[in-house]
Design an enzyme around this catalytic site. Structure first.
Site, PDB file in Angstrom:
ATOM      1  N   CYS A 141       0.816  -1.224   0.000  1.00 52.53           N
ATOM      2  CA  CYS A 141       0.000   0.000   0.000  1.00 52.53           C
ATOM      3  C   CYS A 141       0.847   1.270   0.000  1.00 52.53           C
ATOM      4  O   CYS A 141       0.366   2.343  -0.363  1.00 52.53           O
ATOM      5  CB  CYS A 141      -0.950   0.004   1.192  1.00 52.53           C
ATOM      6  SG  CYS A 141      -2.132  -1.335   1.101  1.00 52.53           S
ATOM      7  N   HIS A 155      -3.241   7.471   1.870  1.00 53.92           N
ATOM      8  CA  HIS A 155      -3.626   6.147   1.384  1.00 53.92           C
ATOM      9  C   HIS A 155      -5.029   5.864   1.895  1.00 53.92           C
ATOM     10  O   HIS A 155      -5.348   6.143   3.054  1.00 53.92           O
ATOM     11  CB  HIS A 155      -2.637   5.095   1.893  1.00 53.92           C
ATOM     12  CG  HIS A 155      -3.120   3.701   1.677  1.00 53.92           C
ATOM     13  ND1 HIS A 155      -3.567   3.260   0.450  1.00 53.92           N
ATOM     14  CD2 HIS A 155      -3.244   2.637   2.529  1.00 53.92           C
ATOM     15  CE1 HIS A 155      -3.944   1.996   0.561  1.00 53.92           C
ATOM     16  NE2 HIS A 155      -3.754   1.593   1.805  1.00 53.92           N
ATOM     17  N   ASN A 181     -10.090   0.183  -0.778  1.00 56.32           N
ATOM     18  CA  ASN A 181      -8.635   0.210  -0.650  1.00 56.32           C
ATOM     19  C   ASN A 181      -8.033  -0.395  -1.930  1.00 56.32           C
ATOM     20  O   ASN A 181      -8.145  -1.595  -2.157  1.00 56.32           O
ATOM     21  CB  ASN A 181      -8.215  -0.589   0.593  1.00 56.32           C
ATOM     22  CG  ASN A 181      -6.711  -0.579   0.822  1.00 56.32           C
ATOM     23  OD1 ASN A 181      -5.940  -0.177  -0.046  1.00 56.32           O
ATOM     24  ND2 ASN A 181      -6.301  -1.041   1.981  1.00 56.32           N
TER      25      ASN A 181
HETATM   26  O1  UT7 Z   1      -4.003  -0.839   3.266  1.00 56.33           O
HETATM   27  C1  UT7 Z   1      -3.117  -1.496   4.108  1.00 56.33           C
HETATM   28  C2  UT7 Z   1      -3.412  -1.185   5.502  1.00 56.33           C
HETATM   29  N1  UT7 Z   1      -4.636  -1.854   5.907  1.00 56.33           N
HETATM   30  C3  UT7 Z   1      -5.371  -1.257   6.801  1.00 56.33           C
HETATM   31  O2  UT7 Z   1      -5.081  -0.145   7.161  1.00 56.33           O
HETATM   32  C4  UT7 Z   1      -6.516  -2.001   7.421  1.00 56.33           C
HETATM   33  C5  UT7 Z   1      -6.468  -1.780   8.898  1.00 56.33           C
HETATM   34  N2  UT7 Z   1      -7.555  -2.404   9.625  1.00 56.33           N
HETATM   35  C6  UT7 Z   1      -8.813  -1.970   9.540  1.00 56.33           C
HETATM   36  O3  UT7 Z   1      -9.129  -1.097   8.775  1.00 56.33           O
HETATM   37  C7  UT7 Z   1      -9.833  -2.566  10.492  1.00 56.33           C
HETATM   38  O4  UT7 Z   1      -9.154  -3.335  11.470  1.00 56.33           O
HETATM   39  C8  UT7 Z   1     -10.872  -3.459   9.783  1.00 56.33           C
HETATM   40  C9  UT7 Z   1     -11.805  -2.583   8.953  1.00 56.33           C
HETATM   41  C10 UT7 Z   1     -10.205  -4.487   8.916  1.00 56.33           C
HETATM   42  C11 UT7 Z   1     -11.746  -4.167  10.833  1.00 56.33           C
HETATM   43  O5  UT7 Z   1     -12.317  -3.225  11.712  1.00 56.33           O
HETATM   44  P1  UT7 Z   1     -12.246  -3.445  13.300  1.00 56.33           P
HETATM   45  O6  UT7 Z   1     -13.005  -2.366  13.907  1.00 56.33           O
HETATM   46  O7  UT7 Z   1     -10.781  -3.590  13.643  1.00 56.33           O
HETATM   47  O8  UT7 Z   1     -13.035  -4.771  13.458  1.00 56.33           O
HETATM   48  P2  UT7 Z   1     -12.548  -6.164  14.081  1.00 56.33           P
HETATM   49  O9  UT7 Z   1     -11.562  -6.829  13.191  1.00 56.33           O
HETATM   50  O10 UT7 Z   1     -12.162  -5.921  15.503  1.00 56.33           O
HETATM   51  O11 UT7 Z   1     -13.883  -6.990  14.046  1.00 56.33           O
HETATM   52  C12 UT7 Z   1     -15.029  -6.629  14.820  1.00 56.33           C
HETATM   53  C13 UT7 Z   1     -16.130  -7.626  14.585  1.00 56.33           C
HETATM   54  C14 UT7 Z   1     -15.694  -9.076  14.726  1.00 56.33           C
HETATM   55  O12 UT7 Z   1     -16.707  -9.789  15.348  1.00 56.33           O
HETATM   56  P3  UT7 Z   1     -16.607 -10.146  16.908  1.00 56.33           P
HETATM   57  O13 UT7 Z   1     -15.328 -10.919  17.076  1.00 56.33           O
HETATM   58  O14 UT7 Z   1     -16.583  -8.821  17.618  1.00 56.33           O
HETATM   59  O15 UT7 Z   1     -17.839 -10.946  17.126  1.00 56.33           O
HETATM   60  C15 UT7 Z   1     -15.539  -9.542  13.307  1.00 56.33           C
HETATM   61  O16 UT7 Z   1     -15.753 -10.921  13.156  1.00 56.33           O
HETATM   62  O17 UT7 Z   1     -16.630  -7.490  13.239  1.00 56.33           O
HETATM   63  C16 UT7 Z   1     -16.641  -8.773  12.610  1.00 56.33           C
HETATM   64  N3  UT7 Z   1     -16.408  -8.602  11.184  1.00 56.33           N
HETATM   65  C17 UT7 Z   1     -17.390  -8.349  10.301  1.00 56.33           C
HETATM   66  N4  UT7 Z   1     -18.715  -8.237  10.440  1.00 56.33           N
HETATM   67  C18 UT7 Z   1     -19.445  -7.973   9.341  1.00 56.33           C
HETATM   68  C19 UT7 Z   1     -15.229  -8.619  10.528  1.00 56.33           C
HETATM   69  N5  UT7 Z   1     -15.433  -8.385   9.222  1.00 56.33           N
HETATM   70  C20 UT7 Z   1     -16.768  -8.224   9.061  1.00 56.33           C
HETATM   71  C21 UT7 Z   1     -17.577  -7.954   7.943  1.00 56.33           C
HETATM   72  N6  UT7 Z   1     -18.895  -7.823   8.127  1.00 56.33           N
HETATM   73  N7  UT7 Z   1     -17.073  -7.795   6.690  1.00 56.33           N
END
Ligand code: UT7
EC number: 2.3.1.180
Length: 323
Positions: free
Chosen positions: A113, A250, A280
């Site tokens: 990225c 980004h 992204n």
């Molecule tokens: O470009 C390179 C750099 N990449 C990035 O910068 C990405 C960085 N990370 C992020 O942007 C975020 O961490 C994400 C958008 C990927 C995820 O957001 P989050 O607030 O960190 O969510 P999480 O991973 O803590 O997940 C929260 C909940 C989980 O459920 P539980 O364990 O709380 O029951 C996940 O299973 O959301 C669930 N979840 C989803 N639910 C619905 C994860 N993906 C999804 C989804 N739809 N697509």
């Protein structure tokens, strides 16, 4: 002193738009979750015949047209990509051929990225070092082809596209009033290699593999790393957040973008956001955002523009350009 001045810009997107609603039919997710957690509303997905090279070629042609140049006027092409058409030859050489350019040099650069920031920094070093006079810098990706479409934690985040700028050697005074790249700050730390990676490759599995990410882990590091390299750019040039006309980050996650801007004291109306429409697009996200904001008249000649990115590796970096 020689400066690398932006002479043109362009972008290209696949024909097909995929909305969050459509994503709901593929994996257990919702428009509400995706918008709330990422700010993404839709992304573009490459179809048959659309590849990283074809999108990169279209972006390059748009940049050349805007700069009133032809490929004969270039002597360097750098393509930032992690999704090349082939393992080799480089996508940059493929695009060189598509453009009918029979001289100069072309190569790919892989910093995921952060690829576009790395590629601009590299082209700037070639130009200032006298190795090139006019460089085409492209960020182009088809991440849809390396996604695991059964993994809702990653497949909803990424999209395809390409953007390009042309950098040209011009004499400058060495002061911040000069147009062109004023500083570039690059960092990497391979200790984080297992937090965002592809689980395959030519030398390990003999396959392309799929993207894997510990999103929360990446998120945890993002704002700190981004603000560090932006502050390093301020320090290197003696500028401050108040001098920045546009922050072009980004586009990974709206929460990371807003958090970084807030920490730096850059008001949100000076931040270019396209993650809602592009998702992204990895190395393509900054040049796509630049194209959007320069084409609609927000970014004007003479504006101070801060680019920043962070991604797989980890790699991260910033570039300060007077447009
Ligand atoms: O470009 C390179 C750099 N990449 C990035 O910068 C990405 C960085 N990370 C992020 O942007 C975020 O961490 C994400 C958008 C990927 C995820 O957001 P989050 O607030 O960190 O969510 P999480 O991973 O803590 O997940 C929260 C909940 C989980 O459920 P539980 O364990 O709380 O029951 C996940 O299973 O959301 C669930 N979840 C989803 N639910 C619905 C994860 N993906 C999804 C989804 N739809 N697509």
């Amino acid at each position: 002193m020689i400066r690398s001045v932006v002479r043109g810009f362009g972008a290209a997107l696949p024909k097909r738009v995929m909305t969050n609603k459509e994503m709901e039919s593929k994996v257990d997710t919702s428009d509400e979750w995706i918008v709330q957690r990422t700010g993404i509303r839709q992304r573009y997905i490459a179809g048959e015949g659309e590849t990283t090279a074809s999108l990169g070629e279209s972006a390059a042609r748009a940049a050349l047209a805007r700069a009133d140049l032809t490929a004969d006027d270039l002597d360097l092409i750098i393509v930032a990509t992690s999704t090349p058409d082939n393992t080799f030859p480089a996508t940059a050489v493929n695009i060189q051929n598509r453009l009918g350019m029979r001289h100069g040099a072309a190569f790919d650069l892989q910093a995921v990225c952060s690829g576009f920031v790395y590629a601009v920094a590299t082209a700037d070093a070639y130009i200032r070092g006298g190795l090139a006079k006019r460089a085409l810098v492209i960020g182009a990706e088809t991440f849809s082809r390396i996604l695991d479409w059964s993994d809702r934690t990653t497949c909803v985040l990424f999209g395809d596209g390409a953007g390009a700028i042309i950098l040209e050697a011009r004499e400058g005074s060495g002061m911040n009033a000069d147009r062109g790249v004023l500083t570039a700050q690059l960092r990497s730390d391979g200790i984080h290699g297992d937090k965002l990676y592809v689980d395959g490759g030519p030398s390990t599995t003999g396959t392309v593999g799929h993207l894997r990410m510990e999103g929360r882990e990446v998120f945890k590091h993002a704002v700190g790393m981004i603000t560090d390299v932006i502050e390093a750019a301020f320090e290197a040039t003696g500028t401050t957040a108040d001098d920045v006309d546009w922050l072009v980050p980004h586009q990974a996650n709206r929460r990371i973008i807003d958090g970084s801007a807030k920490k730096l004291g850059i008001p949100l109306d000076k931040v270019v956001v396209t993650v809602d429409i592009h998702g992204n697009t990895s190395a393509a996200s900054i040049p796509l955002a630049l194209d959007t904001a320069a084409a609609d008249g927000r970014i004007k000649k003479g504006d101070l523009v801060m680019l920043e990115a962070m991604g797989g590796g980890f790699t991260w970096g910033s570039v300060l350009i007077r447009w």
